[in-house]
Motif scaffolding. Structure first.
Motif, PDB file in Angstrom:
ATOM      1  N   GLU A  77      36.707  48.217  51.869  1.00 41.98           N
ATOM      2  CA  GLU A  77      36.392  48.538  50.393  1.00 41.98           C
ATOM      3  C   GLU A  77      35.588  47.449  49.515  1.00 41.98           C
ATOM      4  N   ASN A  78      35.016  47.711  48.740  1.00 38.75           N
ATOM      5  CA  ASN A  78      34.177  46.870  47.484  1.00 38.75           C
ATOM      6  C   ASN A  78      35.304  46.503  46.782  1.00 38.75           C
ATOM      7  N   THR A  79      35.222  45.107  46.463  1.00 41.18           N
ATOM      8  CA  THR A  79      36.336  44.661  45.431  1.00 41.18           C
ATOM      9  C   THR A  79      35.697  44.704  44.130  1.00 41.18           C
ATOM     10  N   VAL A  80      34.532  44.863  43.963  1.00 44.78           N
ATOM     11  CA  VAL A  80      33.866  45.019  42.495  1.00 44.78           C
ATOM     12  C   VAL A  80      33.601  43.653  42.212  1.00 44.78           C
ATOM     13  N   LEU A  81      33.607  42.581  42.926  1.00 41.47           N
ATOM     14  CA  LEU A  81      33.257  41.189  42.380  1.00 41.47           C
ATOM     15  C   LEU A  81      32.103  40.855  43.285  1.00 41.47           C
ATOM     16  N   LYS A  82      31.281  39.823  42.770  1.00 38.70           N
ATOM     17  CA  LYS A  82      30.116  39.277  43.564  1.00 38.70           C
ATOM     18  C   LYS A  82      30.367  38.002  43.682  1.00 38.70           C
ATOM     19  N   ASN A 137      39.513  36.113  41.959  1.00 37.89           N
ATOM     20  CA  ASN A 137      39.269  36.267  40.594  1.00 37.89           C
ATOM     21  C   ASN A 137      37.797  36.127  40.256  1.00 37.89           C
ATOM     22  N   LYS A 138      37.397  36.537  39.166  1.00 36.04           N
ATOM     23  CA  LYS A 138      36.117  36.693  38.916  1.00 36.04           C
ATOM     24  C   LYS A 138      35.496  35.315  38.823  1.00 36.04           C
ATOM     25  N   TYR A 139      36.021  34.215  38.188  1.00 34.63           N
ATOM     26  CA  TYR A 139      35.432  33.232  37.770  1.00 34.63           C
ATOM     27  C   TYR A 139      35.355  32.466  39.414  1.00 34.63           C
ATOM     28  N   TYR A 140      36.198  32.290  40.132  1.00 41.31           N
ATOM     29  CA  TYR A 140      35.684  31.635  41.344  1.00 41.31           C
ATOM     30  C   TYR A 140      34.977  32.307  42.381  1.00 41.31           C
ATOM     31  N   CYS A 141      34.898  33.607  42.277  1.00 35.95           N
ATOM     32  CA  CYS A 141      34.029  34.354  42.952  1.00 35.95           C
ATOM     33  C   CYS A 141      32.690  34.241  42.610  1.00 35.95           C
ATOM     34  N   GLU A 142      32.222  34.371  41.475  1.00 33.68           N
ATOM     35  CA  GLU A 142      30.875  33.761  40.793  1.00 33.68           C
ATOM     36  C   GLU A 142      30.524  32.685  40.826  1.00 33.68           C
ATOM     37  N   GLY A 165      25.591  36.639  43.692  1.00 36.02           N
ATOM     38  CA  GLY A 165      25.346  37.871  43.113  1.00 36.02           C
ATOM     39  C   GLY A 165      25.577  39.007  44.455  1.00 36.02           C
ATOM     40  N   LYS A 166      25.852  38.634  45.503  1.00 40.66           N
ATOM     41  CA  LYS A 166      26.204  39.619  46.631  1.00 40.66           C
ATOM     42  C   LYS A 166      27.669  40.214  46.585  1.00 40.66           C
ATOM     43  N   GLU A 167      27.636  41.493  46.426  1.00 43.05           N
ATOM     44  CA  GLU A 167      28.867  42.386  46.379  1.00 43.05           C
ATOM     45  C   GLU A 167      29.775  41.816  47.586  1.00 43.05           C
TER      46      GLU A 167
END
Length: 120
Positions: free
Chosen positions: A41-46, A95-100, A50-52
């Protein structure tokens, strides 16, 4: 709106399926190849490029406390996507911060099992 999107490991390669928005703004459904194969499943984070990020992806984590390759998995107990940690630790919640800012996708557990300490 979050569109359900998946990858399937089938026939030695990844196939994407789910509902995707086209360039002209319409929605398109791409059916799955085989539902018996692993569905990621897609996590909706990048990641920082910028890669999903999908379940089963292997990321290179470079934070103050974590410097290694880890895979992404769904944790039913916590109801969230997590980063697998060493055997003696719990995983880390995505979490979004670390992912990006800190994480980079370098492969996945099916095509690149050698990127992990313990291949699947």
């Amino acid at each position: 709106m979050r569109l359900p999107q998946y990858k399937t490991w089938y026939g030695g390669k990844m196939h994407r399926w789910g509902i995707f928005e086209t360039k002209n703004g319409t929605l398109e459904f791409i059916p799955p190849i085989d539902l018996r194969a692993p569905q990621l499943e897609n996590t909706v984070l990048k990641d920082k490029n910028g890669k999903e990020i999908y379940e089963g992806d292997v990321i290179k984590a470079s934070t103050n406390s974590h410097h290694s390759n880890s895979d992404i998995y769904w944790d039913a107990h916590y109801s969230c996507f997590r980063i697998r940690a060493d055997e003696d630790e719990d995983g880390y919640t995505l979490n979004k911060y670390y992912c990006e800012n800190e994480y980079e996708i370098i492969g996945n557990i099916y095509e690149n099992p050698d990127l992990l300490k313990k291949p699947y």
